[in-house]
Design an enzyme around this catalytic site. Structure first.
Site, PDB file in Angstrom:
ATOM      1  N   LYS A  28       0.833  -1.216   0.000  1.00  0.00           N
ATOM      2  CA  LYS A  28       0.000   0.000   0.000  1.00  0.00           C
ATOM      3  C   LYS A  28       0.860   1.256   0.000  1.00  0.00           C
ATOM      4  O   LYS A  28       0.609   2.192  -0.740  1.00  0.00           O
ATOM      5  CB  LYS A  28      -0.930  -0.051   1.220  1.00  0.00           C
ATOM      6  CG  LYS A  28      -1.836   1.144   1.375  1.00  0.00           C
ATOM      7  CD  LYS A  28      -3.072   0.824   2.180  1.00  0.00           C
ATOM      8  CE  LYS A  28      -2.808   0.569   3.649  1.00  0.00           C
ATOM      9  NZ  LYS A  28      -2.383   1.762   4.423  1.00  0.00           N
ATOM     10  N   ARG A  33       2.758   5.935  -3.351  1.00  0.00           N
ATOM     11  CA  ARG A  33       3.902   6.740  -3.790  1.00  0.00           C
ATOM     12  C   ARG A  33       4.137   6.608  -5.289  1.00  0.00           C
ATOM     13  O   ARG A  33       4.527   7.567  -5.954  1.00  0.00           O
ATOM     14  CB  ARG A  33       5.152   6.333  -2.994  1.00  0.00           C
ATOM     15  CG  ARG A  33       5.115   6.823  -1.538  1.00  0.00           C
ATOM     16  CD  ARG A  33       6.057   6.047  -0.660  1.00  0.00           C
ATOM     17  NE  ARG A  33       6.204   6.566   0.688  1.00  0.00           N
ATOM     18  CZ  ARG A  33       5.375   6.323   1.707  1.00  0.00           C
ATOM     19  NH1 ARG A  33       4.300   5.566   1.531  1.00  0.00           N
ATOM     20  NH2 ARG A  33       5.611   6.829   2.905  1.00  0.00           N
ATOM     21  N   SER A 174       7.192   9.019  12.134  1.00  0.00           N
ATOM     22  CA  SER A 174       6.130   8.907  11.139  1.00  0.00           C
ATOM     23  C   SER A 174       6.672   9.063   9.734  1.00  0.00           C
ATOM     24  O   SER A 174       7.156  10.133   9.350  1.00  0.00           O
ATOM     25  CB  SER A 174       5.058   9.978  11.376  1.00  0.00           C
ATOM     26  OG  SER A 174       4.191  10.027  10.259  1.00  0.00           O
ATOM     27  N   ASP A 326       1.881  -1.271  11.828  1.00  0.00           N
ATOM     28  CA  ASP A 326       0.518  -1.695  11.457  1.00  0.00           C
ATOM     29  C   ASP A 326       0.236  -3.146  11.850  1.00  0.00           C
ATOM     30  O   ASP A 326      -0.874  -3.644  11.636  1.00  0.00           O
ATOM     31  CB  ASP A 326       0.307  -1.521   9.949  1.00  0.00           C
ATOM     32  CG  ASP A 326       0.362  -0.061   9.542  1.00  0.00           C
ATOM     33  OD1 ASP A 326       0.138   0.808  10.406  1.00  0.00           O
ATOM     34  OD2 ASP A 326       0.648   0.215   8.356  1.00  0.00           O
TER      35      ASP A 326
END
Ligand SMILES: O=C(O)C1=C[C@@H](OP(=O)(O)O)[C@@H](O)[C@H](O)C1
Ligand SMILES: C=C(OP(=O)(O)O)C(=O)O
Length: 446
Positions: A28, A33, A174, A326
């Site tokens: 993903k 990107r 992040s 995740d």
């Protein structure tokens, strides 16, 4: 959303062994990107293996609204005719990023560097997520942002006419914030510099190089320093998207939990900044082999062989969080079946995902008779036999839905989720694929 192909309400029941080979959908992060870089490049970017999940389709639609020509040629095969750096045009409609934090935050970076006005929104989950983490650093380009109370979407942005380069040290680990700054910096003259204390996924840096930008990455005492030279001519380059390790986590977990299973997940991305789950699972005693290791499209890739294993509880250090951010909901499910206690440390960032994943993961476990506690930013799970039988609230969060359904394959009683529709954001075909491996309807409408 819930307009996906997965039945909204689903349950999973104890299944026989999962066996066979499979490929999971494209990564993903890399898919978003690829579309964005394709839109910024001169020429036509050919993409294969693109994830056709809802999140990425939102990015494709946004790139079209910003003037790029985005065409689907066949399953996973896409072409993007780009506008060149600084060449995106003003969208005539609101950019709706659906459920996707990555799409929304990276797009803020792109918009900041273009002299255009745009309005962005998302679904009820995305409209709760913090955007100041990108709009504050991006304002230093000269762009103006207006957000709803508390820095939430919808937001409006007027991009900078003459963008300034950025010099920013990330206050949170992040990759989305890092990437937003680097993308904005592309449109500014001079060097944009971003420093991260903890290493986060580097797909943006890799793709910048792949499209011809000048990027340097240096480890310093202050952290990892990334510099990109602004206003390059990005040249279209083919992108081959590997299988998503974050999606591979689910069939791998199912194979580890259901006795007699052996599953081969082919062509999974193995970028070391994404493989924290594999490290943790090995520490827990999981049988995991990598076959056919290779480099494809600049990213390490391999086939992961996962076989049923007796797992033991472990202590997961906070520094590992960015490389498996995740994967905590599914790791918590695995920990529930392990012998002993698992402590996952430093999970503050889970509170600002599609749901408050720290609270929602604990609720998922509790609803199924697993003992767990939250202490500060740590999640502690007491492993053992898992009763199951719960109805899990998924809060518009695909990873919670998939984690709960994996739990039900091995718990004593079936597990039901209130909404499986959001699985389509990242893993279209999830239930059908696991059912094929199980050789029956292990996951079904209740
Ligand atoms: O850059 C990316 O593609 C992503 C970064 C991570 O988010 P944060 O940057 O908020 O940690 C991750 O949770 C998300 O699924 C994808
Ligand atoms: C956090 C996630 O995605 P995003 O931030 O893009 O919504 C995820 O896919 O688990």
């Amino acid at each position: 959303m819930t307009q996906g192909t997965q039945t909204p309400l689903r349950s999973s029941r104890p299944a026989g062994p999962l066996t066979g080979r499979l490929a999971v959908p494209g990564d993903k992060s890399i898919s978003h990107r690829a579309l964005m870089f394709g839109a910024l490049a001169v020429g036509e970017t050919a993409i294969t293996g693109l994830l056709e999940g809802e999140d990425v389709l939102r990015t494709a639609a946004a790139m079209r609204l910003l003037g790029a020509e985005v065409t689907r040629l066949g399953p996973g095969e896409w072409r993007v005719a780009g506008r060149g750096v600084g060449g995106l045009t003003e969208p005539v409609d609101v950019l709706d990023m659906g459920n996707s934090g990555t799409a929304a935050r990276l797009l803020c970076g792109l918009l900041a560097g273009h002299p255009i006005f745009a309005v962005m929104t998302g679904d009820a989950s995305l409209r709760k997520r913090p955007m100041l983490r990108v709009t504050v650093p991006l304002a230093a380009t000269g762009a103006e942002f207006w957000t709803r109370e508390g820095g939430r979407l919808p937001l409006a942005v007027r991009g900078a006419v003459d963008p300034m380069p950025l010099d920013y040290t990330l206050p949170v680990a992040s990759a989305q914030v890092k990437s937003a700054c680097l993308l904005a910096g592309l449109c500014a003259p001079g060097v944009t510099r971003v420093v991260e204390r903890e290493h986060t996924r580097d797909h943006t840096e890799n793709m910048l190089r792949h499209f011809g930008a000048e990027v340097s990455v240096t480890d310093t005492d202050a952290g990892r320093e990334i510099r990109v030279v602004g206003q390059p001519e990005l040249v279209a380059a083919p992108v081959r998207v590997p299988g998503d390790p974050s999606s591979a986590a689910f069939p791998i977990a199912a194979a580890l939990l259901v006795p007699g299973s052996r599953v081969v997940v082919e062509g999974v991305g193995l970028n070391p900044l994404r493989t924290g789950l594999l490290t943790t699972l090995r520490e827990m005693g999981a049988s995991l082999e990598i076959e056919n290791a290779r480099v494809e499209g600049g990213e390490p890739v391999g086939d992961i062989v996962a076989s049923f294993s007796a797992l033991r509880g472990v202590d997961v250090p906070p520094g590992r969080a960015p490389s498996m951010i995740d994967e905590y909901p599914v790791l918590a499910v695995l920990a529930a079946f392990a012998t002993g206690t698992t402590r996952m440390r430093g999970l503050a960032e889970l509170r600002v995902k599609e749901s408050d994943r720290l609270a929602a993961t604990a609720a998922l476990l509790t609803a199924n008779g697993v003992r767990c506690t939250i202490e500060g930013d740590d999640l502690i799970v007491e492993g053992g036999a898992v009763p199951g039988g719960g109805l899990v609230e998924t809060h518009m969060d695909h990873r919670l839905a998939m984690s709960a359904l994996v739990m039900g394959l091995a718990s004593a009683a079936p597990v039901t989720v209130d909404d499986a529709g959001f699985i389509d954001t990242s893993f279209p075909g999830f239930a059908a694929l696991l059912n094929r491996l199980a050789g029956g309807e292990a996951i079904s409408p209740p």
